[in-house]
Design a protein around this motif. Structure first.
Motif, short mmCIF file in Angstrom:
data_model
loop_
_atom_site.label_atom_id
_atom_site.label_comp_id
_atom_site.label_asym_id
_atom_site.label_seq_id
_atom_site.Cartn_x
_atom_site.Cartn_y
_atom_site.Cartn_z
N TYR A 57 -99.58 -22.87 -20.15
CA TYR A 57 -98.98 -22.75 -21.39
C TYR A 57 -97.32 -22.35 -21.11
O TYR A 57 -97.20 -21.09 -20.46
N HIS A 58 -96.37 -23.10 -21.13
CA HIS A 58 -94.91 -22.42 -21.11
C HIS A 58 -94.66 -21.85 -22.12
O HIS A 58 -94.33 -22.24 -23.24
N LEU A 59 -94.32 -20.64 -21.97
CA LEU A 59 -94.05 -19.55 -23.16
C LEU A 59 -92.68 -20.12 -23.51
O LEU A 59 -92.48 -20.29 -24.70
N SER A 60 -91.63 -20.31 -22.69
CA SER A 60 -90.43 -20.65 -23.26
C SER A 60 -89.37 -20.76 -21.79
O SER A 60 -89.74 -20.15 -20.75
N GLY A 61 -88.41 -21.43 -22.03
CA GLY A 61 -87.33 -21.92 -20.78
C GLY A 61 -86.13 -21.87 -21.44
O GLY A 61 -86.10 -22.32 -22.49
N LYS A 65 -94.29 -19.05 -17.65
CA LYS A 65 -95.50 -19.74 -18.27
C LYS A 65 -96.89 -18.77 -18.10
O LYS A 65 -96.96 -17.85 -17.40
N VAL A 66 -97.75 -19.09 -18.78
CA VAL A 66 -99.23 -18.44 -18.63
C VAL A 66 -100.08 -19.48 -18.25
O VAL A 66 -100.20 -20.72 -18.80
N ASP A 67 -100.63 -19.19 -17.15
CA ASP A 67 -101.69 -19.84 -16.52
C ASP A 67 -103.10 -19.62 -16.64
O ASP A 67 -103.46 -18.43 -16.47
N TYR A 68 -103.99 -20.42 -17.21
CA TYR A 68 -105.20 -19.99 -17.51
C TYR A 68 -106.04 -20.99 -16.87
O TYR A 68 -105.94 -22.35 -16.99
N ALA A 69 -106.83 -20.76 -15.42
CA ALA A 69 -107.68 -21.59 -14.91
C ALA A 69 -109.02 -21.37 -14.96
O ALA A 69 -109.34 -20.26 -14.59
N ARG A 70 -109.83 -22.28 -15.16
CA ARG A 70 -111.35 -22.34 -15.07
C ARG A 70 -111.86 -22.83 -13.69
O ARG A 70 -111.79 -24.26 -13.78
N PHE A 71 -112.08 -22.18 -12.76
CA PHE A 71 -112.77 -22.59 -11.32
C PHE A 71 -114.23 -22.79 -11.61
O PHE A 71 -114.96 -22.24 -12.68
N SER A 72 -115.01 -23.48 -10.76
CA SER A 72 -116.38 -23.60 -10.97
C SER A 72 -116.95 -22.13 -10.74
O SER A 72 -118.15 -22.15 -11.28
N SER A 73 -116.42 -21.46 -10.13
CA SER A 73 -116.97 -20.10 -10.00
C SER A 73 -116.25 -18.69 -10.62
O SER A 73 -116.80 -17.71 -10.61
#
Length: 158
Positions: free
Chosen positions: A49-53, A65-73
């Motif tokens: 999610y790009h907060l703003s620019g 930006k806020v990065d949320y990642a879901r890895f397999s582990s």
């Protein structure tokens, strides 16, 4: 040779003015990729999610930006300030450095994007992106690359 011809054609066909100073952008990106973590391969699904620019001059923006990642582990959450620079009208590069957490440990990442802003109208752009990402924490080092797609809204764009 084909690649350069393709880039030139894209820039000519969709040529319009650069994005002016004080334009604000907001949006997000989704991706799926495969990555290597200390010799093992893992799949990754991420929402960014790009907060703003805001464009501080024509064709040059800064933001976070806020990065949320879901890895397999594991899962990770990071805040990443970025700089976006447009060249050849619609192509851009966007390096970012992220700071966050994963599995209760600190995470630092470096990201580099090469994207294309395909404007659907004056304010909304669909953005296909090729990326490289390197992330490190006390528990792992991860390198990844792939493709992602984003949607950006550009406010105050004349």
């Amino acid at each position: 040779k084909f690649f350069y011809s393709f880039l030139f054609t894209l820039s000519v066909v969709t040529a319009t003015a650069q994005i002016p100073k004080f334009t604000i952008m907001a949006g997000g990106t989704g991706q799926y990729s495969s990555s290597k973590t200390k010799g093992s391969t893992a799949s990754l699904t991420a929402l960014i999610y790009h907060l703003s620019g805001i464009f501080i001059r024509e064709g040059l923006a800064i933001g976070a930006k806020v990065d949320y990642a879901r890895f397999s582990s594991a899962n990770s959450l990071a805040l990443a300030p970025y700089v976006r620079y447009f060249f050849l009208r619609k192509l851009y590069i966007q390096p970012a450095v992220g700071f966050g957490v994963t599995n209760n440990s600190n995470l630092t990442s470096f990201q580099a994007d090469l994207g294309y802003a395909l404007f659907l109208n004056k304010s909304v752009a669909l953005e296909p992106v090729a990326f490289f990402n390197y992330a490190t924490s006390p528990n792992f080092d991860q390198t990844g690359y792939g493709l992602k797609i984003g949607l950006q809204v550009y406010f105050n764009r004349d």
